[in-house]
Structure formats: structure tokens, C-alpha cells
Design a protein around this motif. Structure first.
Motif, PDB file in Angstrom:
ATOM      1  N   ASN A  87      -3.204  -5.821   7.569  1.00 33.57           N
ATOM      2  CA  ASN A  87      -2.221  -6.811   8.007  1.00 33.57           C
ATOM      3  C   ASN A  87      -2.265  -6.989   9.519  1.00 33.57           C
ATOM      4  O   ASN A  87      -2.542  -6.032  10.245  1.00 33.57           O
ATOM      5  N   PRO A  88      -2.020  -8.220   9.984  1.00 37.31           N
ATOM      6  CA  PRO A  88      -1.656  -9.437   9.234  1.00 37.31           C
ATOM      7  C   PRO A  88      -2.851 -10.020   8.488  1.00 37.31           C
ATOM      8  O   PRO A  88      -3.991  -9.926   8.960  1.00 37.31           O
ATOM      9  N   THR A  93      -1.234  -5.378   0.204  1.00 34.24           N
ATOM     10  CA  THR A  93      -1.811  -5.469   1.548  1.00 34.24           C
ATOM     11  C   THR A  93      -1.727  -4.098   2.202  1.00 34.24           C
ATOM     12  O   THR A  93      -1.046  -3.190   1.716  1.00 34.24           O
ATOM     13  N   TYR A 149      -5.130 -10.336  -0.223  1.00 36.41           N
ATOM     14  CA  TYR A 149      -4.389  -9.117   0.091  1.00 36.41           C
ATOM     15  C   TYR A 149      -5.231  -8.188   0.979  1.00 36.41           C
ATOM     16  O   TYR A 149      -4.760  -7.694   1.994  1.00 36.41           O
ATOM     17  N   HIS A 170       2.701 -11.160   7.835  1.00 36.93           N
ATOM     18  CA  HIS A 170       2.822 -10.150   8.885  1.00 36.93           C
ATOM     19  C   HIS A 170       3.600  -8.931   8.424  1.00 36.93           C
ATOM     20  O   HIS A 170       3.472  -7.854   9.003  1.00 36.93           O
ATOM     21  N   PRO A 201       4.694  -4.011   2.663  1.00 35.48           N
ATOM     22  CA  PRO A 201       3.339  -4.066   2.106  1.00 35.48           C
ATOM     23  C   PRO A 201       3.207  -3.228   0.827  1.00 35.48           C
ATOM     24  O   PRO A 201       3.659  -2.097   0.775  1.00 35.48           O
ATOM     25  N   THR A 229      -1.662  -1.532   5.885  1.00 34.80           N
ATOM     26  CA  THR A 229      -1.417  -1.364   7.313  1.00 34.80           C
ATOM     27  C   THR A 229      -2.558  -0.584   7.975  1.00 34.80           C
ATOM     28  O   THR A 229      -2.530  -0.365   9.186  1.00 34.80           O
TER      29      THR A 229
END
Length: 349
Positions: free
Chosen positions: A63-64, A51, A121, A7, A48, A53
Motif C-alpha cells: 500500500n498504497p 492488501t 490488492y 491508502h 488492510p 503494508t
């Protein structure tokens, strides 16, 4: 199903999520083991980073997200258009989803695809009971290979690519700075090719493991000048090639200056602190400095090498249950209390 969902920084939760189903060209897998990578630690503590946002341009995932890009699994079912795999097949996953039509994909250098998506990812990954991948990401494992071996193919493919970038021949020497899983993989790959291996690492545990795995010499950089020690072991000239698998400025410096004139220095570690390189340090020794961007086209070679016994697992691979992924996996690796930890997603504490 149970899955470890990222998260945000230091927020990885084992929770219940919807079980995925394959679409056209997809393969649904039941995961056996998932390896914890150094990149996972960077994501957990500092992310992050890889990964996102915002939605990934190729996969649409943000994400998540379920972590996990080093995995072995068995085929559960296939989407439309996938006819060469069967339920029960033991497989490993090459965690790169690419566009398939750019310059780099067209030349076979798909690890440089500008829209590259990484499983675990930028796609929901393998720290889960089930995962779905594209058919192009699946490699069937030969009879006799175990799920634990299969979960190591991905990091060993990075090591294989790194070994190739060293451009070494039998009888030459390599100095590997950093004896984590990638350093171990590079050691075993090059030792099988007849290269003499010198390992530099401050951990007594890691040095002992590399000694058992056949390194010619191990050096504690906190106890001596590693550059001088490497030169002493190589007739004063330095190693034919050196590898930075540690990711700290001291290792980069020792890699550069412990390599002989016209030798090759390969960076495979992720650095989060800038490294200052005076141009004079490149001008005078004429060392060829290069890097490794994941791997491409290495999985078949590594699977074959694994089947031939080049990569023994004894002494450096262990397993933990999914529920313990943070405290017994990520946190222990952060403290350098383990080498390669595989998460058995089928078990609980």
C-alpha cells in the motif's frame, strides 16, 4: 492517468498517478469497466486485509495500491515475448499472479499457490485508465461480447467454481443463501444445468431479481424459518446442496441444516465473525462441508457460457463513473442499495 488508490481504511482516493508500461511478458490494457466486489468493501472498511503494508513476496507491491480485480479492457501494447495478442483485442483479466513452479501450480490448482498475488490488492489493479498484467492473466473475448459482459467474467468464474463444488445433477436442488452477484451467478449457472434453485435473502430487491432470473422459489429469512421452508420445498429432506454466499452466521447455520443427509454445503462468502459449529451438527446429518478458494481453470468455460446467453445482465448490473466509486459504489453496496455495480473508468461525473 486517473486511478482509485487505496491508502488505508476508508481512504480510497481518485488521483493522478504515473501511467504504467509493460515489461517482458506483460500486457498493457486500457480499462473499460471494473466491477466492485464484496472483497473491495471488506478492504475499504476493514483493511488492510488482502492488501499489504509490506512488499508482497511475488510482486513487491504494498500500500498504497490501485484497487480493481474484475475488469474488461482492450490491449494497448505488449512487452517482449508476447506475440499472440494485438492492440484493440477485447479481453478480460484473471486476477491471479502465481509463482508457476510450486506443487499447486504444477497440478493446475494455481489458486492455492502459497505466493499468490491478486491484481488490485497485491498488484496495481483495474480502477484506473490503464493497467499492466502478466500474459497468463489475459483471456481474449470472442466477437460480439461486450465490455460490460467481459467485466463480469471474474465473479462468474467464482460462481462457476462454486456450482461445480456443489456436485449436482439435473433435477436436483440447491439452496443459495445470499442473492448478491455471486449468488446470482451460482443461480444462473446451476439453472442452466437443470438444477432447481431456491434462494434465501432478506432483500426484497434481490428476491425479485432472482425470481425474474428463474429461481424456483425465494425465501425471506426474516419472515419465516428458512430451514423449515427449504425442507417444505424439498419433500422434507432438504436441498441436495446449499451455498453460503451471504457471510453471516445465520446463513451458515441455515445452509448446514437445510442440506439433506449426505448433501454438500459450500461456503463461498467471506466471514468476519467466527461461526461456532457444534460437532454434533456435523456428526448426525453427515453433510459434506467444503469451500471455494477463488477459481481456477474456469474462465474459458464462463466466457463460452456468457457467449451462449446463459448470463443475462438485465435488472442486476449498473454502471457509475470513476469519480463516484466511493459514494455511488462502495457506500451504496454497503447499504445494499444495488446488486452489481461496474465502474466505467472512462467517464467522469
Amino acid at each position: 492517468m486517473r486511478a482509485a488508490v487505496f491508502h488505508g481504511p476508508r481512504d480510497l482516493r481518485v488521483e493522478s498517478v504515473a501511467e504504467p508500461e509493460p515489461g517482458p511478458g506483460d500486457v498493457k490494457l486500457r480499462v473499460f469497466y471494473k466491477g466492485i466486489c464484496g472483497s473491495d468493501l471488506h478492504e475499504y472498511y476493514d483493511g488492510p486485509m488482502t492488501t499489504r503494508t509490506t512488499p508482497h513476496p511475488l510482486t513487491g507491491v504494498q500500500n498504497p495500491v490501485i484497487l480493481g480485480h474484475e475488469l474488461s479492457a482492450e490491449v494497448v501494447s505488449c512487452g517482449n515475448g508476447v506475440e499472440d495478442l494485438s492492440p484493440g483485442d477485447l479481453v478480460t483479466v484473471e486476477p491471479l499472479e502465481t509463482c508457476g513452479h510450486c506443487l499447486w501450480c504444477g497440478t493446475g490448482q494455481y489458486n492455492h499457490c502459497p505466493n499468490l498475488g491478486l491484481h488490485g490488492y497485491n498488484r496495481n489493479g483495474g480502477l484506473a485508465e490503464y493497467t499492466v498484467v502478466r500474459r497468463s492473466m489475459v483471456h481474449r473475448l470472442p466477437p460480439g461480447m461486450t465490455p460490460m459482459q467481459g467485466a463480469l467474467i471474474e465473479p462468474l468464474a467464482i460462481a462457476w467454481h462454486t456450482a461445480n463444488r456443489c456436485r449436482l445433477e439435473a433435477g436436483q436442488s440447491v439452496a443459495i443463501h445470499g442473492a448478491g452477484p455471486i449468488g446470482i451467478g451460482v443461480c444462473l449457472t446451476l439453472k442452466a444445468r437443470g438444477v432447481e434453485v431456491i434462494v434465501v435473502d432478506p432483500s426484497p430487491l434481490r428476491r425479485a431479481v432472482l425470481q425474474r432470473l428463474g429461481a424456483r422459489a425465494t425465501i425471506d429469512p426474516t419472515d419465516c424459518d428458512p430451514i423449515a421452508a427449504i425442507r417444505d420445498l424439498t419433500g422434507g429432506r432438504g436441498a441436495h446442496a446449499s451455498v453460503d454466499a451471504a457471510g453471516v452466521p445465520a446463513a451458515f447455520n441455515a445452509m448446514l441444516h437445510g442440506t439433506r443427509v449426505d448433501g454438500t454445503a459450500v461456503v463461498v462468502a467471506i466471514h468476519h465473525v467466527p461461526v461456532v459449529i457444534p460437532p454434533f451438527d456435523l456428526l448426525m446429518p453427515e453433510v459434506n462441508v467444503t469451500g471455494v478458494a477463488m477459481s481456477a481453470n474456469a474462465f474459458p468455460s464462463v466466457i463460452d457460457a456468457m457467449a451462449r446467453g446463459i448470463y443475462p445482465l438485465d435488472g442486476w448490473v449498473e454502471t457509475i463513473p470513476l469519480d463516484a466509486v466511493v459514494e455511488d459504489g462502495i457506500e451504496r453496496l454497503r447499504r445494499q442499495e444495488g446488486l452489481k455495480i461496474l465502474v466505467d473508468v472512462r467517464t467522469s461525473k
